[in-house]
Design an enzyme around this catalytic site. Structure first.
Site, mmCIF file in Angstrom:
data_model
loop_
_atom_site.group_PDB
_atom_site.id
_atom_site.type_symbol
_atom_site.label_atom_id
_atom_site.label_comp_id
_atom_site.label_asym_id
_atom_site.label_seq_id
_atom_site.Cartn_x
_atom_site.Cartn_y
_atom_site.Cartn_z
ATOM 1 N N THR A 18 0.810 -1.098 0.108
ATOM 2 C CA THR A 18 -0.033 0.020 0.008
ATOM 3 C C THR A 18 1.015 1.231 -0.004
ATOM 4 O OG1 THR A 18 -0.135 -0.050 2.540
ATOM 5 C CG2 THR A 18 -1.910 -1.075 1.145
ATOM 6 N N ARG A 22 -2.717 4.388 6.621
ATOM 7 C CA ARG A 22 -3.930 5.019 6.846
ATOM 8 C C ARG A 22 -4.357 4.265 8.099
ATOM 9 N NH1 ARG A 22 -7.083 6.692 1.328
ATOM 10 N NH2 ARG A 22 -5.307 7.620 0.524
ATOM 11 N N SER A 113 -6.685 11.110 2.576
ATOM 12 C CA SER A 113 -7.352 11.609 1.165
ATOM 13 C C SER A 113 -9.016 11.937 1.337
ATOM 14 C CB SER A 113 -7.110 10.343 0.103
ATOM 15 O OG SER A 113 -7.727 10.499 -1.063
ATOM 16 N N HIS A 114 -9.817 10.926 0.991
ATOM 17 C CA HIS A 114 -11.171 11.123 0.923
ATOM 18 C C HIS A 114 -11.968 10.433 2.052
ATOM 19 C CE1 HIS A 114 -9.982 7.253 -0.684
ATOM 20 N NE2 HIS A 114 -11.210 6.830 -0.172
ATOM 21 N N LYS A 126 2.295 9.396 3.753
ATOM 22 C CA LYS A 126 2.719 8.643 2.749
ATOM 23 C C LYS A 126 3.968 9.459 2.279
ATOM 24 C CE LYS A 126 0.145 10.059 -1.226
ATOM 25 N NZ LYS A 126 -0.376 9.837 -2.538
ATOM 26 N N ASP A 277 -11.795 16.340 -3.268
ATOM 27 C CA ASP A 277 -11.593 15.626 -1.923
ATOM 28 C C ASP A 277 -10.798 16.083 -0.965
ATOM 29 O OD1 ASP A 277 -9.194 14.774 -3.023
ATOM 30 O OD2 ASP A 277 -9.271 12.880 -2.170
ATOM 31 N N ASP A 279 -7.673 15.616 0.014
ATOM 32 C CA ASP A 279 -6.251 16.103 -0.237
ATOM 33 C C ASP A 279 -6.178 16.919 -1.603
ATOM 34 O OD1 ASP A 279 -6.702 13.694 -1.219
ATOM 35 O OD2 ASP A 279 -4.610 13.247 -1.353
ATOM 36 N N ASP A 281 -6.893 15.433 -4.533
ATOM 37 C CA ASP A 281 -6.430 14.789 -5.858
ATOM 38 C C ASP A 281 -7.569 14.291 -6.720
ATOM 39 O OD1 ASP A 281 -6.929 13.039 -3.888
ATOM 40 O OD2 ASP A 281 -5.104 12.017 -4.174
ATOM 41 N N ARG A 282 -9.025 14.299 -5.924
ATOM 42 C CA ARG A 282 -10.044 13.500 -6.760
ATOM 43 C C ARG A 282 -11.125 14.835 -7.312
ATOM 44 N NH1 ARG A 282 -12.399 8.397 -3.752
ATOM 45 N NH2 ARG A 282 -10.335 7.297 -3.435
ATOM 46 N N THR A 344 -5.245 -0.833 -9.999
ATOM 47 C CA THR A 344 -5.997 0.391 -9.028
ATOM 48 C C THR A 344 -4.755 1.075 -8.440
ATOM 49 O OG1 THR A 344 -8.015 -0.491 -8.844
ATOM 50 C CG2 THR A 344 -7.592 1.052 -7.382
ATOM 51 N N GLU A 364 -11.631 5.233 -12.315
ATOM 52 C CA GLU A 364 -12.937 5.209 -11.960
ATOM 53 C C GLU A 364 -13.428 5.846 -10.792
ATOM 54 O OE1 GLU A 364 -14.400 3.627 -9.228
ATOM 55 O OE2 GLU A 364 -12.506 2.887 -8.871
ATOM 56 N N LYS A 376 -2.846 12.178 -9.266
ATOM 57 C CA LYS A 376 -4.118 12.786 -9.695
ATOM 58 C C LYS A 376 -4.254 14.208 -9.198
ATOM 59 C CE LYS A 376 -6.858 10.111 -6.621
ATOM 60 N NZ LYS A 376 -6.158 8.741 -5.863
ATOM 61 N N ARG A 496 -15.502 -3.746 -3.558
ATOM 62 C CA ARG A 496 -15.870 -2.910 -4.538
ATOM 63 C C ARG A 496 -16.253 -3.954 -5.640
ATOM 64 N NH1 ARG A 496 -14.520 1.606 -2.211
ATOM 65 N NH2 ARG A 496 -12.497 2.268 -1.699
#
Ligand code: VG1
Ligand code: CO
Length: 541
Positions: A18, A22, A113-114, A126, A277, A279, A281-282, A344, A364, A376, A496
């Site tokens: 990873t 987190r 992140s999100h 990270k 989001d 941080d 990046d989304r 992913t 996605e 991203k 998912r």
């Protein structure tokens, strides 16, 4: 006194593979926990002596305290210099940009992140490499291995730095440069997009709503949309980063960005809506009455990127994560450029970009970006859409209709089943893997399986392999479903299920209806209800 060696017992416990760690915030706040991981991280990247590091995060609870710890440890480990966002703030793409443009040896990004933030929510950390991208598996595995052997960490003990003051100061023997987190990033965006054309469109009456969800992109959105492009004050909502994101779940999807969705689906909808989001990046893109699926957004950007000045020479190639729909593949084919499929996670795109094979990548999961950084980039995607709208004069719904009419529509949806007991999720996955061999030739309603496998990736640049990256079941005609377990959740397992079906004739069906037979086939094959007692997903995107 300067340097202190502290001997520790607890182990940090990052999962191998990873891209960061987190956990619940309180876990990070536990005695020596963050320190252990930071020492393992510094050792895992070959030490930081004499190096320059970028440090910053998304402003969630513990961001500032953790930044001080990291700086004190960087000093004690011999780092020469740290470049830190003012008040310890940096969006992930802005950090990636600083790492690259300032010629540093990498950086430490603090974010989950999100995931929600706060003392009872999530925190994360990270390491990003000198190319600005997340550490590859070889490095994260080295970090993980180090967490298991670590017996001491080094920390400078003295007064912390005042992170609110711009300029260069000293922390022990290390220089600390505190920079405006926004300005270099705004310059980068200005170099890629036609700000004049976008400003003209806004002056001509195009209304925008950008929901920063009380996370890091508020200051970036205000500086760009309101100050540089002339959108009225208030265009950016939830624009002040808060330690608990104001209780919001800063995940830009229709479920969590429901205020934006309600406005965009209402009678008084502005011409363009977007959210980002935790941080930064989304991104989620929404037109009036028109939600744009991230896979479609990637395809529309691929087809139109040449309209933005930074991409006027065309794209080198494109890449998408495996579960992302094949909409972009159809565009790449039409453009005659290469299209890569990766597991992913953004880290897999870095090698392709560094090697000059691709300039546009997407997932996605509301992630889109280009080779301008190695992460991203939510605000980038929003500006790309605005640039395309300004140049073509088309609205979001028009752009979508035209795109589907030309390329067909890859109906797409992701169903998430959250906080499943880990052993049940593992049993489900191993049961599914066990039956893959028997699936080809089997029929489920109107669908016949032609292929079923557990996705493995061979990196064409460095030859590394990544296995067990998601089970995919492909039907005749191109419909498919993919199943994998999340690597970013912090409680239990998240399953998912990704669903896709191409239609070149009926372009305006409801996605869940268009996908009904794929959804039914997936349930028959996987048996989610039988394994987990869940009969409906928690989040549908
Ligand atoms: C999720 C997404 C993945 C994304 C990752 C990090 O991972 O599915 O596409 O790269 O989050 O996104 P998972 O393993 O939970 O499915 V985040 O914005 O760090 O920003
Ligand atoms: Co993010």
């Amino acid at each position: 006194m300067t340097r202190t060696t502290i001997t520790t017992a607890p182990i940090a416990g990052q999962k191998p593979g990873t891209s960061g760690l987190r956990k619940k915030t309180r876990v990070f706040m536990g005695a020596h926990y963050l320190e252990n991981f930071v020492q393992a991280m510094f050792d895992g990247v070959g030490g930081v002596a004499g190096k320059t590091l970028v440090v910053g995060g998304d402003g969630r609870f513990h961001n500032d305290t953790a930044t001080q710890t990291i700086l004190a440890m960087a000093e004690a480990n011999g780092a020469a210099r740290a470049i830190v966002g003012q008040n310890a703030l940096l969006s992930t793409p802005a950090a990636s940009n600083l790492i690259r443009t300032r010629g540093t040896d990498g950086g430490v990004i603090l974010s989950a992140s999100h995931n929600p933030g706060g003392i009872d929510e999530d925190f994360g950390i990270k390491f990003n490499m000198p190319n600005g991208g997340p550490a590859p598996e070889a490095v994260t595995n080295a970090i993980h291995a180090r967490t298991e052997t670590l017996d001491a960490y080094y920390i400078w003990q003295g007064a912390p730095v005042d992170l609110s003051q711009l300029g260069t100061t000293q922390l022990g023997a290390m220089e600390v440069e505190i920079v405006d987190p926004v300005s270099a990033y705004v310059d980068l965006m200005r170099s890629l997009f036609d700000f004049d054309a976008i400003a003209k469109m806004i002056a001509g009456g195009m209304q925008i709503r950008f929901d920063a969800m009380c996370a890091i992109t508020g200051p970036y959105g205000r500086a760009i949309l309101e100050d540089a492009l002339g959108a009225p004050k208030g265009t950016v909502t939830h624009g002040t980063p808060l330690p608990d994101f104001g209780g919001m779940h800063p995940d830009p999807n229709p479920t969590w960005a429901h205020e934006l969705m309600a406005e965009m689906m209402g009678d008084a909808a502005p011409g363009f809506g977007a959210a980002s989001d935790g941080d930064g990046d989304r991104n989620m893109i929404v037109g009036p009455g028109c939600y744009v699926s991230p896979s479609d957004s990637l395809a529309v950007i691929a087809a139109n990127a040449h309209l933005a000045p930074g991409y006027s020479g065309g794209l080198k190639g494109v890449a998408r994560s495996m579960p992302t729909s094949a909409a972009v593949d159809r565009v790449a084919e039409a453009l005659g450029i290469d299209c890569y499929e990766t597991p992913t996670g953004w880290k897999f795109f870095g090698n392709l970009m560094d090697d000059g094979r691709v300039s546009l990548c997407g997932e996605e999961s509301f992630g889109t970006g280009s080779d301008h950084v190695r992460e991203k980039d939510g605000v980038w995607a929003i500006l790309m859409w605005l640039n395309i709208m300004a140049t073509t004069g088309k609205s979001v719904p028009q752009l979508m209709q035209d795109h589907w009419a030309r390329f067909g529509r890859n109906y797409y949806s992701r169903h998430d089943f959250e906080a499943i007991e880990t052993d049940k999720a593992d049993a489900l996955m191993s049961g599914l893997r066990g039956k893959l061999h028997d699936l080809p030739g089997q029929t489920f309603g109107p669908l016949t399986v032609i292929d079923a496998d557990d996705y493995a990736y061979l990196d064409p640049v460095d030859g590394s392999t990544s296995e067990r990256q998601g089970v995919r079941v492909v039907f005749e005609g191109g419909a498919r479903f993919v199943v994998r377990l999340s690597g970013t959740g912090t409680s239990g397992a998240t399953l998912r299920l990704y669903l896709e079906k191409l239609d070149t004739e009926q372009l305006n069906l409801d996605p869940q209806e268009a996908l009904a037979d794929v959804i039914a086939a997936a349930e028959t094959v996987i048996g989610i209800a039988a394994h987990t007692d869940r009969t409906a997903p928690d989040v549908i995107t």
